[in-house]
Design a protein around this motif. Structure first.
Motif, PDB file in Angstrom:
ATOM      1  N   MET A   1       0.822  -1.209   0.000  1.00  0.00           N
ATOM      2  CA  MET A   1       0.000   0.000   0.000  1.00  0.00           C
ATOM      3  C   MET A   1       0.856   1.258   0.000  1.00  0.00           C
ATOM      4  O   MET A   1       0.592   2.213  -0.740  1.00  0.00           O
ATOM      5  CB  MET A   1      -0.938  -0.002   1.203  1.00  0.00           C
ATOM      6  CG  MET A   1      -2.069  -1.010   1.125  1.00  0.00           C
ATOM      7  SD  MET A   1      -3.181  -0.918   2.535  1.00  0.00           S
ATOM      8  CE  MET A   1      -3.985   0.650   2.226  1.00  0.00           C
TER       9      MET A   1
ATOM     10  N   ILE B   1      -7.594   6.709  -3.235  1.00  0.00           N
ATOM     11  CA  ILE B   1      -6.298   6.048  -3.030  1.00  0.00           C
ATOM     12  C   ILE B   1      -5.735   5.574  -4.364  1.00  0.00           C
ATOM     13  O   ILE B   1      -4.549   5.773  -4.665  1.00  0.00           O
ATOM     14  CB  ILE B   1      -6.440   4.868  -2.044  1.00  0.00           C
ATOM     15  CG1 ILE B   1      -6.742   5.387  -0.640  1.00  0.00           C
ATOM     16  CG2 ILE B   1      -5.167   4.011  -2.035  1.00  0.00           C
ATOM     17  CD1 ILE B   1      -7.051   4.308   0.373  1.00  0.00           C
TER      18      ILE B   1
ATOM     19  N   ILE C   1      -3.482   5.382   4.303  1.00  0.00           N
ATOM     20  CA  ILE C   1      -2.799   4.135   3.954  1.00  0.00           C
ATOM     21  C   ILE C   1      -1.839   3.711   5.067  1.00  0.00           C
ATOM     22  O   ILE C   1      -1.644   2.512   5.297  1.00  0.00           O
ATOM     23  CB  ILE C   1      -2.063   4.228   2.605  1.00  0.00           C
ATOM     24  CG1 ILE C   1      -0.912   5.235   2.665  1.00  0.00           C
ATOM     25  CG2 ILE C   1      -3.017   4.546   1.477  1.00  0.00           C
ATOM     26  CD1 ILE C   1       0.015   5.150   1.474  1.00  0.00           C
TER      27      ILE C   1
END
Length: 300
Positions: A27, A176, A200
């Protein structure tokens, strides 16, 4: 066949742990193009935090389901806060600096967290209590399955599926993904990039905290430098699956866990790490972007 099925269950259990930790790496890399080398030490930190919460606030009464949930929840919150603090202090000031500067900062943060664990809890091994979860064991056809393994498999699957739907089916998940593609364009579209990066780190650190607690419960022995080993294996899993790709991190973790379990069961546990790196080299030669990774065109 009994040995194969037993190692299959062991491999899926270990692979689920790797996958949870690998998601934190993938991520952060997906959005910031940064390898967060401190993530493995956050995983180790979470195991120590969970042990402290257990011993200080619950003790012998913690083996109820509600208390276990509370331990996991508070550990995830604390580690998520530390993850956000890590981003603010070690990464955000260097966001526009050359990439090597952020890598050095990540390595430095890793050493700081590792030594903080040693100073707070000492250099000696800590033992996670065996009675935190029920000691129920099922045996089917010579294959042994414990309650801890079942919980790891189920909860890991729920968290990974939840993350997949969060990223692909929500507005924040869309933001995101947009930030991961192009931060400047995302800013022009009104997306708060700093907020997305904070999210994140919260999600990645919390997943790592769950993985760290499960590592402590499953293996029981805790050392201040354990984050390097588990972080390295999770990082390899992320690369195998395709770093920056969330389903790739899940797949890579499960495959690496199965591979390690089969090597340990049929060859030797001493050779498991060697074969892990051999597998990594082979996959990078055959498919440099990882199993689910995609080639990204360079902007010129």
């Amino acid at each position: 066949m009994d040995t194969f099925l037993q190692q299959l269950i062991n491999g899926l259990t270990i692979g689920s742990l790797y996958a949870l930790v690998a998601l934190g790496y993938t991520m952060v890399y997906g959005v910031m193009k940064l390898i967060n080398f401190a993530h493995g030490d956050l995983v180790a930190f979470s195991a120590y935090v969970g042990l402290t919460i257990f011993s200080q606030f619950f003790g012998a009464s913690a083996n109820s389901l509600i208390n276990v949930v509370i331990i996991f929840l508070f550990t995830a919150i604390i580690v998520a806060f530390v993850g956000v603090l890590l981003e603010r202090l070690a990464y955000r000031p260097l966001r526009t600096a050359p990439r090597l500067s952020a890598v050095v900062s990540a390595l430095g943060a890793s050493l700081v967290i590792q030594n903080a664990i040693m100073l707070i809890w000492g250099p000696n091994m800590k033992i996670f209590p065996a009675d935190l979860l029920p000691n129920t064991i099922w045996e089917v056809g010579g294959v042994i399955l414990t309650f801890t393994q079942v919980l790891i498999l189920i909860l890991s699957a729920v968290l990974m599926l939840g993350l997949y739907f969060f990223i692909n089916k929500t507005k924040i998940g869309t933001a995101i993904r947009a930030t991961a593609i192009d931060q400047d364009a995302a800013k022009l579209m009104g997306i708060n990039v700093n907020r997305i990066i904070t999210i994140i780190f919260v999600v990645g650190s919390a997943l790592g905290a769950v993985g760290g607690l499960f590592i402590g419960i499953y293996y029981r022995g805790l050392t201040f430098d354990m984050g390097w080993l588990y972080g390295l294996n999770a990082f390899i899993a992320a690369i195998i699956g395709g770093i920056g790709n969330i389903p790739g991190a899940m797949l890579g973790g499960l495959l690496l866990g199965l591979f390690n379990a089969m090597i340990s069961g049929y060859i030797s546990t001493e050779w498991a790490e060697t074969f892990t790196f051999m597998l990594l080299i082979i996959i990078l030669i055959v498919r440099p972007t990882g199993i689910l990774g995609e080639k990204i065109a360079e902007k010129v």
